[in-house]
Design a protein around this motif. Structure first.
Motif, PDB file in Angstrom:
ATOM      1  N   VAL A 774      36.300  45.402  41.340  1.00 39.99           N
ATOM      2  CA  VAL A 774      35.749  45.230  39.991  1.00 39.99           C
ATOM      3  C   VAL A 774      36.303  43.959  39.352  1.00 39.99           C
ATOM      4  N   ILE A 775      37.606  43.752  39.456  1.00 40.85           N
ATOM      5  CA  ILE A 775      38.229  42.575  38.847  1.00 40.85           C
ATOM      6  C   ILE A 775      37.684  41.290  39.471  1.00 40.85           C
ATOM      7  N   ALA A 776      37.503  41.292  40.785  1.00 38.04           N
ATOM      8  CA  ALA A 776      36.951  40.098  41.452  1.00 38.04           C
ATOM      9  C   ALA A 776      35.565  39.775  40.901  1.00 38.04           C
ATOM     10  N   ASP A 777      34.730  40.799  40.727  1.00 41.88           N
ATOM     11  CA  ASP A 777      33.391  40.581  40.168  1.00 41.88           C
ATOM     12  C   ASP A 777      33.463  40.141  38.710  1.00 41.88           C
ATOM     13  N   GLN A 778      34.340  40.781  37.931  1.00 41.22           N
ATOM     14  CA  GLN A 778      34.453  40.427  36.520  1.00 41.22           C
ATOM     15  C   GLN A 778      34.959  38.996  36.337  1.00 41.22           C
ATOM     16  N   GLU A 779      35.931  38.601  37.134  1.00 40.37           N
ATOM     17  CA  GLU A 779      36.445  37.238  37.014  1.00 40.37           C
ATOM     18  C   GLU A 779      35.371  36.210  37.366  1.00 40.37           C
ATOM     19  N   ARG A 780      34.497  36.572  38.300  1.00 41.43           N
ATOM     20  CA  ARG A 780      33.425  35.643  38.688  1.00 41.43           C
ATOM     21  C   ARG A 780      32.273  35.651  37.688  1.00 41.43           C
ATOM     22  N   ILE A 781      31.961  36.813  37.136  1.00 38.01           N
ATOM     23  CA  ILE A 781      30.769  36.945  36.289  1.00 38.01           C
ATOM     24  C   ILE A 781      31.107  36.820  34.806  1.00 38.01           C
ATOM     25  N   HIS A 786      37.957  37.508  30.019  1.00 39.81           N
ATOM     26  CA  HIS A 786      37.088  38.405  29.258  1.00 39.81           C
ATOM     27  C   HIS A 786      37.865  39.695  28.954  1.00 39.81           C
ATOM     28  N   PRO A 787      37.709  40.283  27.758  1.00 40.94           N
ATOM     29  CA  PRO A 787      38.421  41.531  27.438  1.00 40.94           C
ATOM     30  C   PRO A 787      38.228  42.635  28.461  1.00 40.94           C
ATOM     31  N   HIS A 788      37.005  42.744  29.041  1.00 35.81           N
ATOM     32  CA  HIS A 788      36.788  43.779  30.051  1.00 35.81           C
ATOM     33  C   HIS A 788      37.620  43.502  31.306  1.00 35.81           C
ATOM     34  N   THR A 789      37.746  42.240  31.663  1.00 36.55           N
ATOM     35  CA  THR A 789      38.561  41.882  32.828  1.00 36.55           C
ATOM     36  C   THR A 789      40.028  42.211  32.569  1.00 36.55           C
ATOM     37  N   LEU A 790      40.486  41.904  31.357  1.00 29.62           N
ATOM     38  CA  LEU A 790      41.880  42.206  31.011  1.00 29.62           C
ATOM     39  C   LEU A 790      42.125  43.713  31.043  1.00 29.62           C
ATOM     40  N   THR A 791      41.165  44.507  30.577  1.00 25.46           N
ATOM     41  CA  THR A 791      41.308  45.970  30.619  1.00 25.46           C
ATOM     42  C   THR A 791      41.432  46.453  32.062  1.00 25.46           C
ATOM     43  N   ALA A 792      40.586  45.923  32.951  1.00 26.39           N
ATOM     44  CA  ALA A 792      40.635  46.340  34.353  1.00 26.39           C
ATOM     45  C   ALA A 792      41.960  45.929  34.992  1.00 26.39           C
ATOM     46  N   ARG A 793      42.482  44.754  34.635  1.00 24.20           N
ATOM     47  CA  ARG A 793      43.778  44.320  35.190  1.00 24.20           C
ATOM     48  C   ARG A 793      44.908  45.230  34.690  1.00 24.20           C
ATOM     49  N   ASN A 794      44.815  45.647  33.426  1.00 23.16           N
ATOM     50  CA  ASN A 794      45.796  46.588  32.886  1.00 23.16           C
ATOM     51  C   ASN A 794      45.746  47.909  33.658  1.00 23.16           C
ATOM     52  N   ASN A 795      44.518  48.391  33.936  1.00 26.79           N
ATOM     53  CA  ASN A 795      44.376  49.638  34.691  1.00 26.79           C
ATOM     54  C   ASN A 795      44.927  49.511  36.109  1.00 26.79           C
ATOM     55  N   LEU A 796      44.700  48.350  36.722  1.00 27.53           N
ATOM     56  CA  LEU A 796      45.224  48.132  38.075  1.00 27.53           C
ATOM     57  C   LEU A 796      46.754  48.199  38.065  1.00 27.53           C
ATOM     58  N   ALA A 797      47.352  47.640  37.033  1.00 25.45           N
ATOM     59  CA  ALA A 797      48.818  47.663  36.939  1.00 25.45           C
ATOM     60  C   ALA A 797      49.339  49.101  36.847  1.00 25.45           C
ATOM     61  N   THR A 798      48.673  49.954  36.059  1.00 24.11           N
ATOM     62  CA  THR A 798      49.128  51.344  35.954  1.00 24.11           C
ATOM     63  C   THR A 798      48.956  52.075  37.275  1.00 24.11           C
ATOM     64  N   ASN A 799      47.926  51.709  38.053  1.00 21.07           N
ATOM     65  CA  ASN A 799      47.763  52.312  39.369  1.00 21.07           C
ATOM     66  C   ASN A 799      48.844  51.832  40.333  1.00 21.07           C
ATOM     67  N   TYR A 800      49.241  50.554  40.241  1.00 22.18           N
ATOM     68  CA  TYR A 800      50.358  50.071  41.049  1.00 22.18           C
ATOM     69  C   TYR A 800      51.612  50.886  40.753  1.00 22.18           C
ATOM     70  N   GLN A 801      51.839  51.128  39.467  1.00 24.45           N
ATOM     71  CA  GLN A 801      53.032  51.890  39.077  1.00 24.45           C
ATOM     72  C   GLN A 801      52.967  53.311  39.629  1.00 24.45           C
ATOM     73  N   GLN A 802      51.774  53.921  39.565  1.00 21.56           N
ATOM     74  CA  GLN A 802      51.612  55.282  40.064  1.00 21.56           C
ATOM     75  C   GLN A 802      51.791  55.331  41.583  1.00 21.56           C
ATOM     76  N   PRO A 829      44.576  46.268  19.596  1.00 24.68           N
ATOM     77  CA  PRO A 829      44.895  47.553  20.231  1.00 24.68           C
ATOM     78  C   PRO A 829      45.101  47.460  21.729  1.00 24.68           C
ATOM     79  N   ASP A 830      44.308  46.613  22.415  1.00 21.48           N
ATOM     80  CA  ASP A 830      44.478  46.488  23.868  1.00 21.48           C
ATOM     81  C   ASP A 830      45.822  45.858  24.209  1.00 21.48           C
ATOM     82  N   THR A 831      46.262  44.894  23.389  1.00 18.06           N
ATOM     83  CA  THR A 831      47.566  44.264  23.613  1.00 18.06           C
ATOM     84  C   THR A 831      48.685  45.282  23.411  1.00 18.06           C
ATOM     85  N   LEU A 832      48.550  46.046  22.361  1.00 13.68           N
ATOM     86  CA  LEU A 832      49.573  47.064  22.081  1.00 13.68           C
ATOM     87  C   LEU A 832      49.621  48.109  23.192  1.00 13.68           C
ATOM     88  N   SER A 833      48.458  48.492  23.726  1.00 16.84           N
ATOM     89  CA  SER A 833      48.407  49.471  24.806  1.00 16.84           C
ATOM     90  C   SER A 833      49.094  48.930  26.058  1.00 16.84           C
TER      91      SER A 833
END
Length: 847
Positions: A774-781, A786-802, A829-833
């Motif tokens: 998803v991130i690869a597509d978002q970064e290209r498109i 983009h805020p959506h790309t940043l959200t997906a990168r944040n989610n990827l980080a939480t999955n790395y932690q898990q 709010p996204d920054t704070l999260s």
């Protein structure tokens, strides 16, 4: 062998013909010389005819009086060539695929009747293909090859009569051409000799009906060429074979061979295929272009630039002087040759205006539905050239039935192609035919035509258009072509609204890069054509800002919208509806940028003004209240958001109705507010009800329905109902991939949400794999920031932690936070999260 002559009927005058012994050549299949007899108009070059041209020039008149040919029976020397078979054009292409289709149809011939009708538009090479077959027949020793120009039926009759004399056909006496011609048909039907008759360029199907040769012995073959797609030309064993332009490879090969054969290889360059495409792969145009390039020593690239200059008429870039292969006619005349006849065919007087209308649209096709729209009917009524009604000077109104009929007429005369099975591109026109037709369109007509066509496009444009991607794409390309062909005439009419509609369609389709380029083009043209303070100039800037906003280019969107608002406040006043709309748009951009306080202030101001100007119950006021509630929810003011949503819904249900799309959207927003407030069960109940209404009213695959399904999946996830969330998210993704495509922002968001479901279910590895894609597509498109790309990168980080990949999680989150603080601001709010996630990981990791 003695021929089987028909019996002499009672009353026939003159002596009984003497039977003639056939003289058999040394080799029936060798390349024996043939006895050539040029008769009538047999010397006409390849593809040439003498019918009326498109501009009303006169035609050659044939003497229809009987010609008395007195001859004595004589021995025939075989083989015979009667009429002049045209020479093959320079660099003639074998057209293997087309030949295979002709040969396949010939093999399918029923009984002894073998007739193929080569049908196609002007300049596609029908006569050249027939000439190739005739030349091969002569080379193979076919006993009789008869080439008959068939523009006028009398030409055929005269040639048949003279041929009857040359073959000593029983009953041919030279005093009655029609009787002699029929004697030839009888001879062809019964002879064992091998023969080929070519009827070139049939223009009168009814007139030629009684003059089709047939072979009951199976030794004969008929080829006919025509522009007409007329049912009268088929049947009785005659099979139509459609002849179109060269394939791209054939067209490029032609140019290469033509220039190389003339020692001009230096004119070839990397644009040869582009040039072939620009010429529409039309053999006639390719021939003219190659000759022009040779005469002027002009390389492909330079000629292509010259040709693409639409200010130059076809007669300048494809001049008659470049007719090296003897077509005998300027190309525009050739392409529109049958227009005069079409104009006289019922519904009379419509063909020219209809062709000019089609010529300004995409040659690749437009929907048939355009022709039934009120604006097109009115335009054709105004420009119909038939007689006025006797009662007054008003033209007879054109009906939808007549437009359907005129499309069939233009199709029949090979000026367009009309096939409803090809929707949404049912009506097509060759690009050069379109260009030739545009050159007959007066400047005075262009503004009217531009507005009528744009209005027709808007009339059939679905709203929303996402469930109809093929139709939407077709309407966009036709709008773009109309813009190219009408230019400022479109801008100076209200038809320019179609330009903005096409832009919104690009955004709705998720084609963000294309939408941004398109918006920049509109933003450049509008002030130059309309002026910097024209309302539509601000509309163009607003569209570009919206494109920037969707692409995540928030700073550029903000700058544009602030400028638009400042200008409108000066020009229109702070309380004008357009000014209030601009203020609301700016608030949306502030909202995306995390500038929630500024967004709230603007939206509260907009709402206060709308309540005064339009009233508290006006639909626009209700929309503004919905937007303000959404901003409250983003700012974490959930109770205020919920209260406001509930009030809006109550008013919308009473004013718009409980099933209005706006009401359903607000109910979805209320459910999301419930979910944010932890009222998950209420959210699920409300979302299920909204989905049921949307599926019934809007359809299950409509975008708003899918957005609500996405919200329900999130509510299931929040309630711990992971399997249901995953199943529903899978269905949403599949539907969005089908309707919007796999790279649309909605599809990418749904895939991000699915990864969250996987994480909740403990399927961490699958979540990581999906999020990386998803991130690869978002970064290209959408761009990396983009805020959506940043959200997906944040989610990827939480999955790395898990997954126990703590170092990777920390590194990624620090990068995300740095980007969010720079792009969204430190209090977004996204920054704070993201900061909260990083603190949690640091705490778990320990010192």
């Amino acid at each position: 062998m003695t021929p089987r002559w028909p019996r002499r009927r009672k009353g026939d005058e003159g002596p009984v013909p003497t039977a003639v012994e056939d003289t058999v050549p040394a080799s029936r299949h060798g390349s024996a010389e043939s006895q050539q007899v040029s008769v009538g108009d047999g010397g006409v070059g390849a593809g040439r005819d003498v019918s009326h041209n498109a501009f009303g020039q006169g035609s050659q008149v044939f003497d229809n009086r009987q010609t008395h040919i007195h001859h004595a029976p004589c021995e025939v020397t075989w083989p015979l060539e009667i009429g002049a078979v045209p020479a093959l054009a320079s660099a003639f292409q074998p057209r293997s695929a087309l030949r295979e289709r002709v040969d396949a149809v010939r093999v399918q011939g029923v009984g002894a009747v073998l007739t193929q009708v080569l049908s196609g538009g002007g300049g596609v090479g029908k006569s050249q293909l027939a000439a190739a077959y005739a030349s091969e027949a002569l080379h193979d020793g076919t006993d009789l090859v008869l080439w008959a120009p068939a523009v006028e039926v009398q030409q055929v009759v005269t040639l048949y009569a003279q041929a009857a004399a040359l073959v000593s056909a029983p009953g041919a006496r030279g005093d009655d051409p029609e009787r002699d011609a029929r004697a030839l048909l009888s001879w062809l039907a019964t002879t064992d000799r091998r023969w080929l008759v070519v009827l070139d360029d049939i223009t009168d199907p009814a007139g030629i009906a009684g003059w089709w040769p047939a072979s009951r012995t199976g030794t004969g073959w008929v080829l006919a060429t025509t522009r007409l797609a007329d049912a009268a030309l088929t049947g009785n064993g005659r099979k139509r074979v459609l002849v179109d332009v060269y394939t791209p490879d054939e067209a490029a090969d032609y140019l290469c061979a033509r220039l190389t054969d003339d020692d001009a290889e230096h004119l070839l360059d990397e644009t040869v295929e582009d040039l072939a495409a620009a010429l529409g792969h039309l053999p006639l145009a390719l021939g003219h272009a190659a000759a022009y390039m040779l005469n002027q020593d002009l390389p492909c690239a330079q000629y292509l630039a010259l040709f693409n200059d639409n200010n130059r008429p076809l007669k300048h870039v494809l001049p008659e002087a470049a007719d090296a292969d003897g077509y005998g006619r300027q190309i525009a005349t050739t392409l529109l040759l049958s227009l005069d006849a079409a104009q006289q065919t019922e519904p009379a007087g419509l063909a020219l205006a209809a062709l000019q209308f089609a010529a300004h649209l995409d040659p690749a096709g437009h929907p048939h539905a355009l022709w039934g729209t009120p604006t097109v009917l009115a335009h054709l009524t105004e420009h119909r050239t038939s007689a006025r009604k006797a009662s007054d000077d008003a033209p007879e109104p054109v009906t939808a039935e007549e437009t359907a009929a005129v499309l069939r007429v233009l199709h029949r005369y090979a000026l367009i192609s009309s096939d409803r099975h090809q929707e949404p591109r049912a009506v097509r026109i060759h690009a050069l035919t379109a260009r030739a037709a545009r050159e007959t369109t007066s400047t005075e007509m262009l503004t009217s035509l531009a507005k009528a066509t744009a209005d027709a496009l808007m009339h059939i444009w679905p709203n929303p258009d996402q469930p109809h991607p093929a139709l939407a794409a077709t309407l966009r390309t036709n709008t773009d072509q109309l813009h190219q062909t009408c230019g400022n005439h479109l801008w100076r009419s209200q038809g320019r609204q179609a330009l903005y509609r096409a832009g919104r369609s690009l955004l709705d389709a998720g084609l963000l890069s294309a939408a941004t380029v398109y918006g920049e083009r509109l933003n450049d043209l509008s002030p130059r054509i309309l002026g910097p303070e024209h309302p539509d100039t601000f509309q163009a800037r607003t569209y570009l800002a919206h494109a920037y906003w969707q692409a995540g280019r928030t700073d550029e969107a903000t700058t544009l919208q602030e400028d638009v608002l400042a200008n409108l406040e000066i020009i229109l006043g702070p309380e004008h509806p357009d000014t209030l709309t601009a203020r609301n748009n700016l608030a949306s951009t502030y909202w995306q940028a995390g500038r929630t306080d500024e967004a709230t202030t603007l939206q509260e101001d907009v709402l206060a003004n709308l309540e005064i100007i339009l009233g508290p119950k006006h639909p626009d006021t209700l929309t503004a209240r919905n937007n303000l509630a959404s901003t409250y929810r983003q700012a974490g003011r959930t109770t205020e958001a919920t209260t406001l949503f509930e009030a809006v819904i109550a008013d919308q249900e009473r004013i718009l109705g409980p099933e209005h799309p706006h009401t359903l959207k607000t109910r979805n927003n209320l459910a999301n507010a419930y979910r944010q407030a932890g009222r998950t069960d209420e959210a699920i109940t409300l979302l299920k009800a909204v989905i049921a209404d949307q599926e019934r009213i809007l359809g299950p695959g409509q975008t708003d329905t899918l957005k609500t399904c996405n919200s329900l999946a999130a509510a299931y996830w929040q309630a711990g109902r992971t399997d249901e969330a995953t199943s529903l998210q899978d269905a949403v993704i599949a539907e969005w991939e089908r309707t919007l495509g796999p790279e649309h922002p909605h599809t990418l968001t749904a895939r991000n949400n699915l990864a969250t479901n996987y994480q909740q279910a403990g399927r961490t590895d699958e979540a990581i794999t999906l999020l990386k894609a998803v991130i690869a597509d978002q970064e290209r498109i959408l761009r990396p920031e983009h805020p959506h790309t940043l959200t997906a990168r944040n989610n990827l980080a939480t999955n790395y932690q898990q997954a126990g990949r703590t170092d990777e999680a920390i590194t990624l989150l620090k990068a995300v936070i740095a980007d969010q603080e720079r792009i969204l601001g430190p209090e977004h709010p996204d920054t704070l999260s993201a900061r909260s996630n990083l603190a949690h990981i640091d705490q778990e990791a320990g010192p």
